[in-house]
Design an enzyme around this catalytic site. Structure first.
Site, PDB file in Angstrom:
ATOM      1  N   SER A 262       1.433   2.145   8.463  1.00 21.19           N
ATOM      2  CA  SER A 262       2.693   2.838   8.211  1.00 21.19           C
ATOM      3  C   SER A 262       2.952   2.892   6.719  1.00 21.19           C
ATOM      4  O   SER A 262       2.288   2.231   5.924  1.00 21.19           O
ATOM      5  CB  SER A 262       3.842   2.105   8.903  1.00 21.19           C
ATOM      6  OG  SER A 262       4.104   0.899   8.211  1.00 21.19           O
ATOM      7  N   LYS A 263       3.958   3.684   6.380  1.00 21.37           N
ATOM      8  CA  LYS A 263       4.328   3.818   4.976  1.00 21.37           C
ATOM      9  C   LYS A 263       4.752   2.450   4.417  1.00 21.37           C
ATOM     10  O   LYS A 263       4.506   2.143   3.262  1.00 21.37           O
ATOM     11  CB  LYS A 263       5.466   4.824   4.856  1.00 21.37           C
ATOM     12  CG  LYS A 263       5.853   5.092   3.421  1.00 21.37           C
ATOM     13  CD  LYS A 263       6.796   6.249   3.321  1.00 21.37           C
ATOM     14  CE  LYS A 263       7.922   6.006   2.347  1.00 21.37           C
ATOM     15  NZ  LYS A 263       7.587   5.224   1.163  1.00 21.37           N
ATOM     16  N   ARG A 264       5.370   1.663   5.276  1.00 23.21           N
ATOM     17  CA  ARG A 264       5.812   0.339   4.832  1.00 23.21           C
ATOM     18  C   ARG A 264       4.642  -0.536   4.369  1.00 23.21           C
ATOM     19  O   ARG A 264       4.785  -1.341   3.449  1.00 23.21           O
ATOM     20  CB  ARG A 264       6.616  -0.370   5.927  1.00 23.21           C
ATOM     21  CG  ARG A 264       8.086  -0.514   5.537  1.00 23.21           C
ATOM     22  CD  ARG A 264       8.916  -1.019   6.685  1.00 23.21           C
ATOM     23  NE  ARG A 264       8.930  -0.051   7.773  1.00 23.21           N
ATOM     24  CZ  ARG A 264       8.629  -0.329   9.044  1.00 23.21           C
ATOM     25  NH1 ARG A 264       8.264  -1.553   9.384  1.00 23.21           N
ATOM     26  NH2 ARG A 264       8.689   0.597   9.968  1.00 23.21           N
ATOM     27  N   GLY A 266       2.016   0.509   2.889  1.00 14.34           N
ATOM     28  CA  GLY A 266       1.706   0.965   1.542  1.00 14.34           C
ATOM     29  C   GLY A 266       2.677   0.379   0.533  1.00 14.34           C
ATOM     30  O   GLY A 266       2.278  -0.102  -0.536  1.00 14.34           O
ATOM     31  N   ASP A 267       3.966   0.407   0.871  1.00 16.54           N
ATOM     32  CA  ASP A 267       4.986  -0.133  -0.040  1.00 16.54           C
ATOM     33  C   ASP A 267       4.760  -1.628  -0.263  1.00 16.54           C
ATOM     34  O   ASP A 267       4.862  -2.144  -1.367  1.00 16.54           O
ATOM     35  CB  ASP A 267       6.394   0.090   0.533  1.00 16.54           C
ATOM     36  CG  ASP A 267       6.720   1.581   0.617  1.00 16.54           C
ATOM     37  OD1 ASP A 267       6.033   2.367  -0.063  1.00 16.54           O
ATOM     38  OD2 ASP A 267       7.643   1.950   1.368  1.00 16.54           O
TER      39      ASP A 267
END
Ligand code: GLU
Length: 505
Positions: A262-264, A266-267
Site C-alpha cells: 500500500s501507499k502507507r 511507501g511512506d
C-alpha cells in the site's frame, strides 16, 4: 482460438495516481503484445463518475511515456475501435443492455437504497439473486404497464443481470489454471444505472473487450472474483467463441511479505508507489514518484518485470527488448511478489553503470545548476565516469563529487585531527613546489614524480597522501588521489593547497 491476433489492453480507471502494481500489469500486457506482434490498447474506464479524479488520465498517459511503453491504440493514440474512453461510449452500452433485456437475460429493478437496506435487515445474508429477486420491485414482479409507467415518470432504475443458479462456471486462467465456481453464489449484478445513464464496470468491460477484439485479459488478481461473472456475460451475449483468455497476475506484497503493498508502506519505508509524483487535486497531498525520486525508467521497468515473473534462470538485468523476447505468462508466479524496493535501488545503480557517462552527465547537469555550478560538459562527463560506481541515484553524485566543482570551504574536523600532522604544512608546502614544477600534469607523470619525491625525502606515503587529499577535498573521501589533482588541474590544485595550509597551519 488458434491464429487469433494478440490484442491486449490496459484498462485503468482514472481514480487517482496509477499504483505501481497497475504499472506492472501494463508492462506485462505490453511485453506480451510486443512478443506476439500484437496490439496493446489503452482504454480509460471512467464509468464510475463518483470516483473520477481530474488529471488522472493525463497522469496515466504521461507515466507510460516516461517509462517508454507505447500503445498501438487507445486514448492519446487513436485507432479504429474508438472512442477509447468509456464515458464516450454510452450509446454503445445502452444497445447491449437492451439486447440482454430483450432476451430476458437481464431485468429492470426499481428498488431504492432504502428498500434494499430494509430487505437486508429482514433477510439474513440477503443477496439480490434467484432466491430473492421475486420478492423485489423489478420487471419480473411488476406488470409491463407499471414498469413503463415508472420509467416514463422518471423513476431511477438499474438493470440487473439475471444469473441462473446451480451452474458450474469454469474460468481457465493461464496463470492459475482452472477455477470453478457455482453460479449460485453470485448476485444479480447491476449492469447499468439510469441515474447517470452509464453501465457499470462489468458490462462496459465485457462489451469493450468484445468490440475491441481483445484476445487476452491480463490483469491483477483482484479481478479474479469477477471472472466467472464475465464468463456468464460472454455466454449471455453468445460471444463464447471469441472470449479472451484470462491471466490474473499475483499481488504485489509489502516488502516484509505480509499483505498487499500500500501507499502507507511507501511512506513508512521511504519509497514511491507511483510512477510519477502525484498532486492530489482534492486533498492537496503530494505523493512521491519514481521519476522525481531519480529512478531511470529502464531500471523501473526491469525491476517491475521481475516482480511476479522470471526468465527461468537467475538473470536479472534485461533490457525492454530482452524482456520482450523472454517474457511468458507460463513463468508468471501464482503467489504474491514481495515488493523489495531495495532491489529497485540496486537496479537503478546498475542502470547508471550501464548507461554511457555522457547520458548520466546530462542528468547531472541540472543537479549542478541547482548548486550554482556551471562546469564544462567534458569535465562533468569525466567526473561521472570516475564516480558513478559509488551512487544509486544521479543526485547522489553531488555528495560524492561536489569537490570536483567547488573548493572546500571548511575542513572536516575529524579528518583534520587524524590526518593533519605536525609536519603537514611543511610537507604540503614542499609538495606544492614539486607540483608547480611539473609540466605534464597527467595522472601517471604526476604520480611518478610525487612518489619519487616522497621516496627521496623518506616521507611516509600515507601521511602525505592523506594530507594532500584533505587540502583538495576537505575530507578523507574521493577516488584515486592523482585522478583528483589531474582533473582539478595544476592551478586549482595549488590554490586549494595554499588555502588549506593557511587555514590549517
Ligand atoms: N478498470 C479496471 C481497473 O481499474 C480494469 C480491470 C480489468 O482489466 O478488467 O483495473
Amino acid at each position: 482460438m488458434t491464429n487469433r491476433r494478440v490484442r491486449v489492453r490496459f484498462a485503468p480507471s482514472p481514480t487517482g495516481a496509477l499504483h505501481i502494481g497497475g504499472v506492472r500489469t501494463a508492462l506485462y500486457n505490453y511485453l506480451f503484445a510486443r512478443q506476439n506482434d500484437g496490439d496493446f490498447l489503452l482504454r480509460i474506464e471512467d464509468t464510475d463518475s463518483n470516483r473520477f479524479v481530474p488529471g488522472a488520465e493525463e497522469y496515466i498517459v504521461e507515466s507510460f511515456k516516461w517509462l517508454g511503453l507505447s500503445f498501438d491504440e487507445g486514448v492519446g493514440v487513436g485507432g479504429k475501435n474508438g472512442p477509447y474512453r468509456q464515458s464516450e461510449r454510452r450509446d454503445i452500452y445502452k444497445q447491449y443492455v437492451n439486447i440482454l433485456l430483450e432476451s430476458n437475460k437481464a431485468y429492470i429493478a426499481f428498488d431504492t437504497p432504502e428498500e434494499l437496506e430494509k430487505k437486508r435487515t429482514e433477510i439474513a445474508n440477503f443477496q439480490y439473486d434467484a432466491s430473492t429477486r421475486m420478492k423485489m420491485r423489478n420487471s419480473l414482479t411488476l406488470s409491463k404497464e407499471d414498469v413503463s409507467a415508472l420509467i416514463a415518470s422518471g423513476t431511477n432504475y438499474v438493470v440487473r443481470f439475471k444469473i441462473e443458479p446451480g451452474e458450474e462456471i469454469h474460468v481457465n486462467d493461464l496463470i492459475r489454471g482452472e477455477v470453478v465456481i457455482n453460479s449460485s453464489i453470485l448476485d444479480d449484478k447491476v449492469l447499468y444505472k439510469s441515474a447517470d445513464e452509464l453501465p457499470t464496470y462489468h458490462l462496459a468491460n465485457i462489451v469493450d473487450d468484445h468490440l475491441m477484439d481483445i484476445s487476452h485479459v491480463i490483469r491483477g488478481e483482484e479481478w479474479l472474483p469477477s471472472a466467472p461473472l464475465h464468463v456468464l456475460l460472454y455466454r449471455a451475449f453468445g460471444w463464447e467463441n471469441t472470449m479472451p483468455a484470462f491471466a490474473h497476475l499475483p499481488l504485489l506484497l509489502k516488502p516484509e511479505g505480509n499483505g498487499k503493498l500500500s501507499k502507507r508502506d511507501g511512506d513508512r519505508l521511504g519509497f514511491p508507489v507511483f510512477p510519477l509524483e502525484w498532486h492530489d487535486p482534492k486533498s492537496g497531498e503530494v505523493s512521491s514518484g519514481y521519476r522525481e525520486s531519480g529512478y531511470l525508467p529502464e531500471a523501473v521497468v526491469n525491476f517491475l518485470a521481475l516482480l511476479g515473473w522470471n526468465p527461468g534462470n537467475d538473470q536479472e538485468l534485461m533490457s525492454l527488448e530482452e524482456l520482450t523476447r523472454l517474457f511468458s505468462l507460463e513463468h508468471c508466479s501464482k503467489s504474491g511478489a514481495k515488493f523489495d524496493y531495495k532491489k529497485g535501488i540496486w537496479f537503478n545503480h546498475e542502470y547508471i553503470l550501464m548507461k554511457p557517462d555522457e547520458e548520466i552527465a546530462k542528468l547531472f547537469v541540472p543537479v549542478l545548476e541547482e548548486h550554482g555550478v556551471d562546469a564544462p560538459f567534458d569535465k562533468v562527463i569525466t567526473v561521472v565516469g570516475m564516480m558513478k560506481n559509488r551512487v544509486s541515484f544521479v543526485r547522489e553524485l553531488w555528495d560524492a563529487a561536489s569537490f570536483f566543482f567547488v573548493a572546500p570551504l571548511a575542513y572536516d574536523e575529524k579528518t583534520v585531527q587524524k590526518r593533519w600532522k605536525e609536519d603537514s604544512s611543511q610537507c604540503m608546502t614542499e609538495l606544492m613546489q614539486v607540483l608547480a614544477g611539473i609540466d605534464d600534469f597527467g595522472i601517471e607523470n604526476q604520480e611518478k614524480i610525487v612518489m619519487d619525491w616522497i621516496a627521496s625525502k623518506g616521507y611516509h606515503t600515507g601521511n602525505i597522501m592523506n594530507a594532500f587529499r584533505l587540502t583538495l577535498v576537505g575530507e578523507g573521501k574521493g577516488p584515486h588521489m592523482f585522478d583528483i589533482s589531474w582533473l582539478l588541474g595544476k592551478e586549482e590544485t595549488l590554490s586549494r593547497m595554499q588555502r588549506a595550509i593557511e587555514i590549517l597551519k
